[in-house]
Design an enzyme around this catalytic site. Structure first.
Site, short mmCIF file in Angstrom:
data_model
loop_
_atom_site.label_atom_id
_atom_site.label_comp_id
_atom_site.label_asym_id
_atom_site.label_seq_id
_atom_site.Cartn_x
_atom_site.Cartn_y
_atom_site.Cartn_z
N ARG A 114 6.17 -13.49 8.96
CA ARG A 114 6.75 -12.18 8.66
C ARG A 114 8.14 -12.07 9.27
O ARG A 114 8.51 -12.85 10.15
CB ARG A 114 5.85 -11.06 9.16
CG ARG A 114 5.62 -11.06 10.66
CD ARG A 114 4.55 -10.04 11.05
NE ARG A 114 5.01 -8.69 10.86
CZ ARG A 114 4.40 -7.81 10.04
NH1 ARG A 114 3.32 -8.15 9.37
NH2 ARG A 114 4.86 -6.59 9.92
N GLU A 156 0.87 -1.17 0.00
CA GLU A 156 0.00 0.00 0.00
C GLU A 156 0.91 1.22 0.00
O GLU A 156 1.82 1.30 0.83
CB GLU A 156 -0.89 -0.01 1.25
CG GLU A 156 -1.95 1.04 1.17
CD GLU A 156 -2.82 1.15 2.42
OE1 GLU A 156 -2.71 0.30 3.32
OE2 GLU A 156 -3.58 2.13 2.47
N LYS A 203 5.00 0.43 9.23
CA LYS A 203 5.06 1.73 8.57
C LYS A 203 4.53 2.83 9.48
O LYS A 203 5.02 3.95 9.46
CB LYS A 203 4.26 1.68 7.27
CG LYS A 203 5.03 1.03 6.13
CD LYS A 203 4.26 1.08 4.84
CE LYS A 203 3.19 0.03 4.81
NZ LYS A 203 2.59 -0.16 3.48
P1 ATP Z 1 3.31 -2.54 7.87
O1 ATP Z 1 2.70 -3.54 8.78
O2 ATP Z 1 4.76 -2.31 8.07
O3 ATP Z 1 2.54 -1.26 7.79
P2 ATP Z 1 1.96 -3.63 5.74
O4 ATP Z 1 1.78 -5.09 5.82
O5 ATP Z 1 0.82 -2.77 6.07
O6 ATP Z 1 3.26 -3.21 6.48
P3 ATP Z 1 1.83 -3.56 2.95
O7 ATP Z 1 2.20 -2.42 2.08
O8 ATP Z 1 0.40 -3.90 3.07
O9 ATP Z 1 2.44 -3.21 4.33
O10 ATP Z 1 2.69 -4.85 2.66
C1 ATP Z 1 2.96 -5.35 1.38
C2 ATP Z 1 3.38 -6.79 1.50
O11 ATP Z 1 4.52 -6.91 2.32
C3 ATP Z 1 2.29 -7.65 2.13
O12 ATP Z 1 2.12 -8.78 1.33
C4 ATP Z 1 2.84 -8.01 3.48
O13 ATP Z 1 2.42 -9.28 3.86
C5 ATP Z 1 4.35 -7.94 3.27
N1 ATP Z 1 5.02 -7.59 4.51
C6 ATP Z 1 4.82 -6.50 5.28
N2 ATP Z 1 5.58 -6.54 6.39
C7 ATP Z 1 6.30 -7.69 6.33
C8 ATP Z 1 7.26 -8.33 7.19
N3 ATP Z 1 7.66 -7.78 8.33
N4 ATP Z 1 7.78 -9.51 6.79
C9 ATP Z 1 7.40 -10.08 5.65
N5 ATP Z 1 6.50 -9.55 4.80
C10 ATP Z 1 5.94 -8.37 5.13
MG MG Z 2 -1.06 -3.56 5.49
#
Ligand code: ATP
Ligand code: MG
Length: 566
Positions: A266, A40, A276
């Protein structure tokens, strides 16, 4: 990515790759394998995302498939082109691909809307006039069922009319939502008539004011995957409970072939935070110098710090993909950074805290030179010729006036080897007005110049680095430690601010380091090992007339270890 392990010749490395291999050999999936990395655009990518990127792009590579970068830009209130551009740059950098196929969920809004109308027509979705708070309250709990909305049994015709008025901006934000009609008593609370659309009047960074309603993640994600022909939709474990909903939408729409979602653990890293929202808080409260602060776990921060993308990819592969959540040590990442930089970084000598050495028996115009290997790990790299004259700098840490027993570096009357040059003896300390050490008066054993051996066969125990003073340039050098003192910065007492764990001394700026002249032209993004001090790279702020270096990682420090042990 560098690694092209073909599934036919090597056993799959993890359960996801096993699934992909089985799907292909058993004919459940028709090639090509298609994956996506779906961020996102509401912040910058961090090293957790790198784990997902390494898997999504890695699988596409290994199975002759295709991976796209797809922006999940379904919430205009938090998203911005600034993030879109930064994410593209980071993915290019990490994967080493100049060309990345980019898609936007917002391009699919018309198709998603048409599918929503299809569900309404089938009696599987309805417009609910309850406010958000009431909807939340009526969802029930894990142990008690939810309460049906009084609007749940509206006719498809009425729902269509209302949904269109939502689309056309005739309903105020928050006044209505579109919900799937599933089961308010479902054991999985996510299936208790989940929201599909909400009204939002924010301007979208790509579609502008075209849309007044925006799809929610669970509704949108599977549709985006289906539109793109994604075969394996890979995400982190917290989405496992969402999978039945992902499948439900695709089933009701009778889409074929259908994408399938698989979840992996993760990445969590010690001494940092990885959300984020939290990283944004650090930036907005001015606790770091922006998203690309070299102490940040963001990809742009790691890049600025000098971390090579190959080290991140190798680290992610090493950590692996399982179904169990763990926390990995930042030290393991550093190990991979050192491994990679040891291989590729040219060597140089620089002095962080200069101490002037005067070779008393050399004239002012005496010019010597030292030859040192550019990279002992790479014999083809050749040697570098370094100038040396009457005045040299050594590091203050390499001299002690009154040293303990195990200190083998320079002391009054003691002798060390100057790397590539010869044996240096300290004859006298010259003091400044305050009694501090101004310079050392020293002598060099001429027999030991250019690799010669001392005539009496004596040995010295330490070799230290140095820089020729006449040709040296001043540089700013920034040294980093963990941004947080605590292994888990978020483990704070109730009501306590989690940022109290920030180490205010995590960035040390040295403004009068001495570097050899050739390093003023060192390009941003290029690595160098300052011998005995660590791996460094020029910062964004680096200019030839105002050099600035970041320390990417230290070398292992035998002295600190010995000190720790004693
Ligand atoms: P955050 O929790 O840091 O805000 P998010 O999951 O909201 O991250 P997205 O932009 O939705 O961020 O993530 C894009 C992809 O990255 C998703 O498929 C998510 O599963 C993966 N992802 C996010 N954080 C991790 C992590 N710590 N380890 C592995 N994959 C991750
Ligand atoms: Mg997310």
């Amino acid at each position: 990515m560098a690694d092209h392990a073909h599934p036919a010749t090597e056993p799959p490395r993890d359960f996801i790759r096993q699934i992909v291999a089985d799907d292909l050999t058993q004919g459940r999936v028709q090639p090509p394998v298609v994956t996506r990395f779906p961020p996102e655009p509401n912040g910058y990518l961090h090293i957790g995302h790198a784990k997902a990127i390494a898997l999504d792009f890695g699988i596409a590579d290994e199975f002759d498939g295709l991976c796209r970068l797809r922006f999940d830009d379904t919430n205009p209130s938090k998203e911005d082109v600034e993030y879109v551009d930064a994410i593209i740059r980071d993915v290019q950098w990490l994967t080493g691909r100049e060309h990345i196929e980019v898609r936007y969920a917002s391009d699919y809004f018309p198709q998603m809307y048409a599918w929503a109308e299809a569900l309404i027509s089938k009696g599987l979705a309805y417009v609910d006039d309850q406010d958000g708070e009431t909807i939340r309250r009526n969802r029930g709990t894990v142990t008690s069922p939810g309460v049906n909305s009084p609007w749940r049994d509206r006719s498809p015709e009425e729902n269509l009319e209302l949904f269109r008025s939502m689309r056309d901006g005739q309903c105020a934000p928050g006044s209505r939502v579109l919900r799937a009609k599933i089961d308010m008593a479902h054991a999985n609370m996510l299936l208790r008539d989940p929201l599909m659309y909400r009204i939002q009047f924010d301007r979208h960074h790509r579609t502008g004011d075209t849309w007044k309603i925006y799809p929610l993640y669970d509704w949108a994600h599977g549709l985006e995957d289906a539109i793109e022909g994604v075969t394996h939709s890979l995400c982190t474990l917290e989405f496992a409970t969402h999978r039945p909903l992902y499948d439900w939408y695709l089933e009701q729409l009778e889409l074929d072939p259908r994408p399938h979602q698989y979840e992996f653990n993760r990445l969590n890293l010690s001494h940092t935070v990885m959300s984020k929202r939290k990283l944004m808080e650090l930036v907005q409260r001015g606790l770091v110098k922006g998203w690309d602060d070299p102490r940040m776990p963001t990809l742009c921060g790691l890049r600025r710090r000098g971390v090579p993308p190959a080290a991140i990819t190798t680290f992610c592969r090493e950590v692996g993909y399982t179904k169990v959540d763990t926390t990995n040590e930042w030290a393991l990442l550093e190990y991979h950074i050192r491994q990679e930089l040891n291989r590729v970084a040219p060597r140089a000598m620089a002095v962080l805290r200069p101490l002037l050495v005067e070779i008393t028996h050399w004239d002012d115009d005496r010019k010597e030179s030292a030859h040192v290997p550019i990279n002992p790990e790479d014999p083809d790299a050749g040697t570098r010729q370094l100038p040396a004259g009457r005045l040299l700098y050594i590091d203050q840490d390499d001299f002690m006036e009154d040293p303990p027993k195990k200190f083998f570096r320079l002391r009054p009357g003691g002798e060390v080897r100057l790397r590539g040059l010869g044996y240096l003896r300290c004859d006298e300390i010259v003091r400044d007005a305050n009694g501090g050490i101004e310079r050392l008066r020293c002598s060099i054993d001429e027999a030991t110049l250019h690799g010669g051996a001392p005539t009496d066969g004596r040995k010295v125990k330490a070799t230290i680095h140095w820089v020729d003073a006449a040709s040296a340039r001043n540089a700013e050098v920034r040294l980093y430690t963990h941004l947080f003192t605590a292994e888990n910065p978020l483990a704070v007492d109730e009501g306590e601010d989690w940022t109290t764990n920030i180490d205010v001394d995590s960035c040390t700026v040295i403004t009068d380091a001495k570097i050899p002249a050739f390093l003023t032209e060192w390009p941003v993004g290029a690595h160098v090992q300052f011998e005995r001090l660590g791996y460094f790279c020029p910062d964004h702020d680096h200019r030839a007339d105002r050099p600035v270096f970041n320390r990417t990682a230290t070398l292992r420090d035998a002295w600190a270890k010995a000190k720790g042990a004693s």
